[in-house]
Design a protein around this motif. Structure first.
Motif, PDB file in Angstrom:
ATOM      1  N   ASP A 210       0.697   7.759   1.551  1.00 56.45           N
ATOM      2  CA  ASP A 210      -0.207   6.651   1.504  1.00 56.45           C
ATOM      3  C   ASP A 210       0.212   5.565   0.886  1.00 56.45           C
ATOM      4  N   TRP A 211       1.196   4.866   1.029  1.00 53.55           N
ATOM      5  CA  TRP A 211       1.749   3.969   0.495  1.00 53.55           C
ATOM      6  C   TRP A 211       3.331   3.660   0.796  1.00 53.55           C
ATOM      7  N   SER A 212       3.857   2.464   0.209  1.00 50.87           N
ATOM      8  CA  SER A 212       5.518   2.520   0.637  1.00 50.87           C
ATOM      9  C   SER A 212       6.333   2.271  -0.804  1.00 50.87           C
TER      10      SER A 212
ATOM     11  N   GLU B 187       6.158   0.066  -4.693  1.00 50.27           N
ATOM     12  CA  GLU B 187       5.797   0.654  -6.049  1.00 50.27           C
ATOM     13  C   GLU B 187       6.445   1.961  -5.993  1.00 50.27           C
TER      14      GLU B 187
ATOM     15  N   PRO C 272       5.771   5.601  -6.520  1.00 46.69           N
ATOM     16  CA  PRO C 272       4.621   6.646  -6.195  1.00 46.69           C
ATOM     17  C   PRO C 272       3.825   7.375  -7.337  1.00 46.69           C
TER      18      PRO C 272
ATOM     19  N   THR D 242      -0.548  11.447  -5.425  1.00 47.18           N
ATOM     20  CA  THR D 242      -1.726  11.193  -4.469  1.00 47.18           C
ATOM     21  C   THR D 242      -1.881  12.370  -3.509  1.00 47.18           C
TER      22      THR D 242
ATOM     23  N   TRP E   8      -0.152   5.495   6.504  1.00 49.91           N
ATOM     24  CA  TRP E   8       0.852   4.096   5.916  1.00 49.91           C
ATOM     25  C   TRP E   8       1.806   3.893   7.192  1.00 49.91           C
TER      26      TRP E   8
ATOM     27  N   ASP F 201       4.812   3.538   7.794  1.00 47.14           N
ATOM     28  CA  ASP F 201       6.130   3.344   6.935  1.00 47.14           C
ATOM     29  C   ASP F 201       7.558   3.592   7.832  1.00 47.14           C
TER      30      ASP F 201
ATOM     31  N   SER G  34       1.589  -5.929   5.562  1.00 40.10           N
ATOM     32  CA  SER G  34       0.929  -5.629   4.180  1.00 40.10           C
ATOM     33  C   SER G  34       0.848  -6.922   3.303  1.00 40.10           C
TER      34      SER G  34
END
Length: 230
Positions: free
Chosen positions: A9-11, A15, A17, A20, A107, A109, A140
């Motif tokens: 859900d993110w890279s 930042e 992690p 999540t 995401w 990635d 992004s």
């Protein structure tokens, strides 16, 4: 044929992690019969049964794979978890005899592209070559997105309009005050008598409230800094 759904859900390039593991379980709503789902932690069986009862997906047709813990534990699908040899071996086992025809990730990635490569199905990941070069991170960026949109002719909000609507409410530096004209001034002896009739100073400051002036002269709703990310 099988779909591989990855709940990242993110890279990590943006930042560190956060935990999540529970939030990415929304991926279950996308599942169809025969899918293989990759999640940071096992979903609660009660929740999984609830979702499939509403979507009509057969619970017993789904495969859930959880990679070994990574450098940050089990809270998120970090790159080291998605490329872990034991995890890749488990995926091959779960998809044995069924070619992967689609890789879907929350995401986009570069680690997802690496996982697709390890499984031998890079063509199943849309935009694979772009993602291998951290294309998801580029997309992004709002500035890069605007440039790409302009390059392909996709409509997007103008930067000038976004800047005006997203600007914080102005204070005194943006105001200007106009003094009364000389015609309203009188000599000292008559100042007291005429003070009440003198025109008061006028200001061009915007009236307080949820509206801000626009270049067209119309008043348009003011946009809160937290109202969207476009």
């Amino acid at each position: 044929m099988v779909r591989l759904l990855i709940g990242n859900d993110w890279s990590e390039e943006l930042e560190e992690p956060a935990g999540t593991g529970w939030a990415v379980q929304r991926l279950l709503w996308f599942a169809r019969d025969g899918d293989v789902l990759v999640l940071p932690v096992p979903p609660e069986e009660e929740f999984l049964s609830y979702v499939t009862s509403l979507t009509g997906t057969r619970r017993d047709s789904l495969e859930v794979v959880v990679p070994p813990p990574g450098r940050t534990g089990t809270g998120a699908l970090t790159a080291d978890r998605l490329t872990d040899p034991a995890f890749v071996a488990e995926l091959r086992k779960r998809t044995a005899g069924r070619p992967v025809d689609e890789v879907f990730a929350l995401w986009p990635d570069a680690a997802v592209a690496a996982a697709a490569d390890a499984l031998g199905c890079p063509g199943a990941l849309e935009g694979h070559a772009f993602l291998t070069q951290s294309g998801g991170l580029l997309g992004s960026s709002k500035a890069v997105f605007r440039a790409l949109a302009a390059g392909v002719g996709a409509p997007s909000r103008s930067a000038r309009s976004a800047a005006i609507r997203g600007a914080p409410r102005s204070t005194s530096p943006a105001c200007s005050t106009t003094a009364p004209s000389s015609s309203s001034r009188t000599s000292a002896p008559a100042a007291t008598a005429t003070r009440s009739s003198a025109a008061p100073p006028t200001s061009t400051c915007a009236a307080p409230g949820p509206y801000a002036p626009s270049p067209t002269g119309r008043r348009s709703p003011r946009t809160s800094p937290s109202a969207g990310t476009g």
